[in-house]
Scaffold this motif. Sequence first.
Motif, PDB file in Angstrom:
ATOM      1  N   SER A  54      -7.502 -15.395   9.504  1.00  0.00           N
ATOM      2  CA  SER A  54      -7.243 -14.133   8.808  1.00  0.00           C
ATOM      3  C   SER A  54      -5.849 -13.988   8.211  1.00  0.00           C
ATOM      4  CB  SER A  54      -7.473 -12.953   9.765  1.00  0.00           C
ATOM      5  OG  SER A  54      -6.541 -12.981  10.832  1.00  0.00           O
ATOM      6  N   TYR A  55      -4.861 -14.734   8.678  1.00  0.00           N
ATOM      7  CA  TYR A  55      -3.496 -14.525   8.186  1.00  0.00           C
ATOM      8  C   TYR A  55      -3.026 -15.707   7.355  1.00  0.00           C
ATOM      9  CZ  TYR A  55       1.470 -13.765   7.837  1.00  0.00           C
ATOM     10  OH  TYR A  55       2.732 -13.578   7.330  1.00  0.00           O
ATOM     11  N   PRO A  56      -2.533 -15.417   6.137  1.00  0.00           N
ATOM     12  CA  PRO A  56      -2.495 -14.117   5.445  1.00  0.00           C
ATOM     13  C   PRO A  56      -3.757 -13.904   4.608  1.00  0.00           C
ATOM     14  CG  PRO A  56      -1.209 -15.734   4.246  1.00  0.00           C
ATOM     15  CD  PRO A  56      -1.757 -16.447   5.435  1.00  0.00           C
ATOM     16  N   SER A  57      -3.927 -12.694   4.096  1.00  0.00           N
ATOM     17  CA  SER A  57      -5.120 -12.357   3.321  1.00  0.00           C
ATOM     18  C   SER A  57      -5.085 -13.021   1.948  1.00  0.00           C
ATOM     19  CB  SER A  57      -5.218 -10.834   3.158  1.00  0.00           C
ATOM     20  OG  SER A  57      -6.195 -10.495   2.179  1.00  0.00           O
ATOM     21  N   GLY A  58      -6.028 -13.914   1.699  1.00  0.00           N
ATOM     22  CA  GLY A  58      -6.114 -14.573   0.404  1.00  0.00           C
ATOM     23  C   GLY A  58      -6.552 -13.631  -0.697  1.00  0.00           C
ATOM     24  N   HIS A  59      -7.466 -12.694  -0.380  1.00  0.00           N
ATOM     25  CA  HIS A  59      -7.915 -11.708  -1.365  1.00  0.00           C
ATOM     26  C   HIS A  59      -6.729 -10.893  -1.882  1.00  0.00           C
ATOM     27  CE1 HIS A  59     -11.875 -12.723   0.099  1.00  0.00           C
ATOM     28  NE2 HIS A  59     -12.453 -11.880  -0.735  1.00  0.00           N
ATOM     29  N   THR A  60      -5.900 -10.437  -0.942  1.00  0.00           N
ATOM     30  CA  THR A  60      -4.752  -9.612  -1.327  1.00  0.00           C
ATOM     31  C   THR A  60      -3.754 -10.418  -2.141  1.00  0.00           C
ATOM     32  OG1 THR A  60      -5.038  -8.357   0.729  1.00  0.00           O
ATOM     33  CG2 THR A  60      -2.956  -8.071  -0.458  1.00  0.00           C
ATOM     34  N   ALA A  61      -3.502 -11.646  -1.741  1.00  0.00           N
ATOM     35  CA  ALA A  61      -2.567 -12.494  -2.483  1.00  0.00           C
ATOM     36  C   ALA A  61      -3.075 -12.744  -3.898  1.00  0.00           C
ATOM     37  CB  ALA A  61      -2.365 -13.818  -1.748  1.00  0.00           C
ATOM     38  N   PHE A  62      -4.358 -13.022  -4.036  1.00  0.00           N
ATOM     39  CA  PHE A  62      -4.945 -13.302  -5.351  1.00  0.00           C
ATOM     40  C   PHE A  62      -4.824 -12.097  -6.278  1.00  0.00           C
ATOM     41  CE2 PHE A  62      -8.808 -12.571  -7.914  1.00  0.00           C
ATOM     42  CZ  PHE A  62      -8.666 -13.590  -8.847  1.00  0.00           C
ATOM     43  N   PHE A  63      -5.233 -10.938  -5.804  1.00  0.00           N
ATOM     44  CA  PHE A  63      -5.232  -9.743  -6.649  1.00  0.00           C
ATOM     45  C   PHE A  63      -3.805  -9.322  -6.999  1.00  0.00           C
ATOM     46  CE2 PHE A  63      -7.023  -5.364  -7.586  1.00  0.00           C
ATOM     47  CZ  PHE A  63      -7.895  -5.821  -8.565  1.00  0.00           C
ATOM     48  N   THR A  64      -2.909  -9.463  -6.035  1.00  0.00           N
ATOM     49  CA  THR A  64      -1.501  -9.138  -6.291  1.00  0.00           C
ATOM     50  C   THR A  64      -0.899 -10.096  -7.300  1.00  0.00           C
ATOM     51  OG1 THR A  64      -1.268  -8.278  -4.034  1.00  0.00           O
ATOM     52  CG2 THR A  64       0.760  -8.806  -5.217  1.00  0.00           C
ATOM     53  N   ALA A  65      -1.219 -11.372  -7.192  1.00  0.00           N
ATOM     54  CA  ALA A  65      -0.690 -12.358  -8.129  1.00  0.00           C
ATOM     55  C   ALA A  65      -1.131 -12.053  -9.557  1.00  0.00           C
ATOM     56  CB  ALA A  65      -1.147 -13.761  -7.726  1.00  0.00           C
ATOM     57  N   LEU A  66      -2.400 -11.670  -9.735  1.00  0.00           N
ATOM     58  CA  LEU A  66      -2.872 -11.324 -11.078  1.00  0.00           C
ATOM     59  C   LEU A  66      -2.117 -10.117 -11.621  1.00  0.00           C
ATOM     60  CD1 LEU A  66      -6.761 -11.756 -11.059  1.00  0.00           C
ATOM     61  CD2 LEU A  66      -4.985 -13.388 -11.686  1.00  0.00           C
ATOM     62  N   ALA A  67      -1.919  -9.110 -10.781  1.00  0.00           N
ATOM     63  CA  ALA A  67      -1.186  -7.921 -11.220  1.00  0.00           C
ATOM     64  C   ALA A  67       0.258  -8.260 -11.572  1.00  0.00           C
ATOM     65  CB  ALA A  67      -1.217  -6.852 -10.120  1.00  0.00           C
ATOM     66  N   HIS A  99      -9.801  -8.022   7.605  1.00  0.00           N
ATOM     67  CA  HIS A  99      -8.416  -8.389   7.885  1.00  0.00           C
ATOM     68  C   HIS A  99      -7.715  -7.284   8.658  1.00  0.00           C
ATOM     69  CE1 HIS A  99      -7.908 -12.119   5.598  1.00  0.00           C
ATOM     70  NE2 HIS A  99      -8.656 -11.585   4.648  1.00  0.00           N
ATOM     71  N   TYR A 100      -6.670  -7.677   9.381  1.00  0.00           N
ATOM     72  CA  TYR A 100      -5.753  -6.715   9.983  1.00  0.00           C
ATOM     73  C   TYR A 100      -4.756  -6.264   8.912  1.00  0.00           C
ATOM     74  CZ  TYR A 100      -7.397  -8.871  14.347  1.00  0.00           C
ATOM     75  OH  TYR A 100      -8.161  -9.358  15.370  1.00  0.00           O
ATOM     76  N   PRO A 101      -4.161  -5.090   9.083  1.00  0.00           N
ATOM     77  CA  PRO A 101      -3.148  -4.650   8.110  1.00  0.00           C
ATOM     78  C   PRO A 101      -2.004  -5.644   7.915  1.00  0.00           C
ATOM     79  CG  PRO A 101      -3.842  -2.795   9.442  1.00  0.00           C
ATOM     80  CD  PRO A 101      -4.494  -4.017  10.036  1.00  0.00           C
ATOM     81  N   THR A 102      -1.585  -6.311   8.991  1.00  0.00           N
ATOM     82  CA  THR A 102      -0.498  -7.287   8.841  1.00  0.00           C
ATOM     83  C   THR A 102      -0.953  -8.529   8.089  1.00  0.00           C
ATOM     84  OG1 THR A 102      -1.000  -7.920  11.138  1.00  0.00           O
ATOM     85  CG2 THR A 102       0.969  -6.576  10.759  1.00  0.00           C
ATOM     86  N   ASP A 103      -2.252  -8.835   8.106  1.00  0.00           N
ATOM     87  CA  ASP A 103      -2.768  -9.919   7.263  1.00  0.00           C
ATOM     88  C   ASP A 103      -2.587  -9.565   5.792  1.00  0.00           C
ATOM     89  OD1 ASP A 103      -3.676 -11.221   9.556  1.00  0.00           O
ATOM     90  OD2 ASP A 103      -5.691 -10.358   9.400  1.00  0.00           O
ATOM     91  N   VAL A 104      -2.866  -8.307   5.499  1.00  0.00           N
ATOM     92  CA  VAL A 104      -2.731  -7.816   4.128  1.00  0.00           C
ATOM     93  C   VAL A 104      -1.271  -7.879   3.682  1.00  0.00           C
ATOM     94  CG1 VAL A 104      -2.868  -5.722   2.712  1.00  0.00           C
ATOM     95  CG2 VAL A 104      -4.778  -6.359   4.211  1.00  0.00           C
ATOM     96  N   LEU A 105      -0.365  -7.440   4.553  1.00  0.00           N
ATOM     97  CA  LEU A 105       1.061  -7.497   4.238  1.00  0.00           C
ATOM     98  C   LEU A 105       1.492  -8.937   3.987  1.00  0.00           C
ATOM     99  CD1 LEU A 105       3.852  -6.209   3.983  1.00  0.00           C
ATOM    100  CD2 LEU A 105       4.072  -6.346   6.480  1.00  0.00           C
ATOM    101  N   GLY A 106       1.002  -9.853   4.807  1.00  0.00           N
ATOM    102  CA  GLY A 106       1.330 -11.254   4.620  1.00  0.00           C
ATOM    103  C   GLY A 106       0.815 -11.797   3.292  1.00  0.00           C
ATOM    104  N   GLY A 107      -0.395 -11.395   2.906  1.00  0.00           N
ATOM    105  CA  GLY A 107      -0.944 -11.833   1.631  1.00  0.00           C
ATOM    106  C   GLY A 107      -0.166 -11.276   0.457  1.00  0.00           C
ATOM    107  N   TRP A 108       0.230 -10.013   0.562  1.00  0.00           N
ATOM    108  CA  TRP A 108       1.013  -9.368  -0.494  1.00  0.00           C
ATOM    109  C   TRP A 108       2.361 -10.067  -0.660  1.00  0.00           C
ATOM    110  CZ3 TRP A 108       5.355  -5.759  -0.423  1.00  0.00           C
ATOM    111  CH2 TRP A 108       5.542  -5.093  -1.635  1.00  0.00           C
ATOM    112  N   CYS A 109       3.011 -10.331   0.442  1.00  0.00           N
ATOM    113  CA  CYS A 109       4.316 -10.999   0.380  1.00  0.00           C
ATOM    114  C   CYS A 109       4.180 -12.442  -0.096  1.00  0.00           C
ATOM    115  CB  CYS A 109       4.985 -10.955   1.753  1.00  0.00           C
ATOM    116  SG  CYS A 109       5.618  -9.319   2.217  1.00  0.00           S
ATOM    117  N   THR A 110       3.067 -13.084   0.220  1.00  0.00           N
ATOM    118  CA  THR A 110       2.851 -14.445  -0.268  1.00  0.00           C
ATOM    119  C   THR A 110       2.830 -14.467  -1.789  1.00  0.00           C
ATOM    120  OG1 THR A 110       1.594 -15.077   1.707  1.00  0.00           O
ATOM    121  CG2 THR A 110       1.272 -16.414  -0.273  1.00  0.00           C
ATOM    122  N   ALA A 111       2.127 -13.513  -2.391  1.00  0.00           N
ATOM    123  CA  ALA A 111       2.082 -13.432  -3.854  1.00  0.00           C
ATOM    124  C   ALA A 111       3.467 -13.167  -4.427  1.00  0.00           C
ATOM    125  CB  ALA A 111       1.104 -12.347  -4.288  1.00  0.00           C
ATOM    126  N   LEU A 112       4.219 -12.268  -3.790  1.00  0.00           N
ATOM    127  CA  LEU A 112       5.582 -11.983  -4.255  1.00  0.00           C
ATOM    128  C   LEU A 112       6.478 -13.211  -4.146  1.00  0.00           C
ATOM    129  CD1 LEU A 112       6.292  -8.437  -2.745  1.00  0.00           C
ATOM    130  CD2 LEU A 112       5.968  -9.012  -5.156  1.00  0.00           C
TER     131      LEU A 112
END
Length: 228
Positions: free
Chosen positions: A129-142, A185-198
Amino acid sequence: MTGRPAPPVLPASLRGWLGAIAVVAAVVVGALGVLFAGHSEPGRVDRWFVLPTQDSVQGTWRHVALVLDSLGEPAGSTMLVAAIVVCCLLLRRPRAAALFVAGAVVAVGTTTLLKHVVGRTIHGPGNLSYPSGHTAFFTALALVVALLATGRPGLDGAAGTSLVLAAALVAGAAMGWAEVALGAHYPTDVLGGWCTALAVTPATAWLVDRMADLLVERTADAGLRERL
């Protein structure tokens, strides 16, 4: 025949700002990875939120969450990126098209690698689950969309950086909510995915610019040699 040089996908005025943000984001990803390595339960920060089960979100909101989630699945993400790339090519923005593809691949590839390294699971063994790939992908596109918008007058420096971060925050929050709401995912998985994209998207944009510039230089040199 020579034309106007293609604008960079990472404006020079944003490189310092986004570079610093990328370093901080990478530190957060690493710190959370160390903190939750091998875990299979929500952490203290995760417990600050109401953690739903897989079936607790119903009605319209569940449909919204499922639609968002589908955009991060292989079929949905491939169609989304393909549609964006076609638009970029029709607008004669090959660098942008290359960055959308590279940004998505690098973001998802990085999260996939980190999942196996960290080994955090949710809902049983095997569900990394860590980090969230869905969150990283969508954040990267944005992030890429926002970077392209920063080429407009007045959107440089702090203003451009604010736009990029705002786009990343909205996209990450939307997809992150969907993943947590669906119990994926857990909320911290989401945070990890978001930061991965950044962390990886600005570096990917710089690399796309560098490779495109080298290609232009080599093409120009080859043309000069032919004329000589």
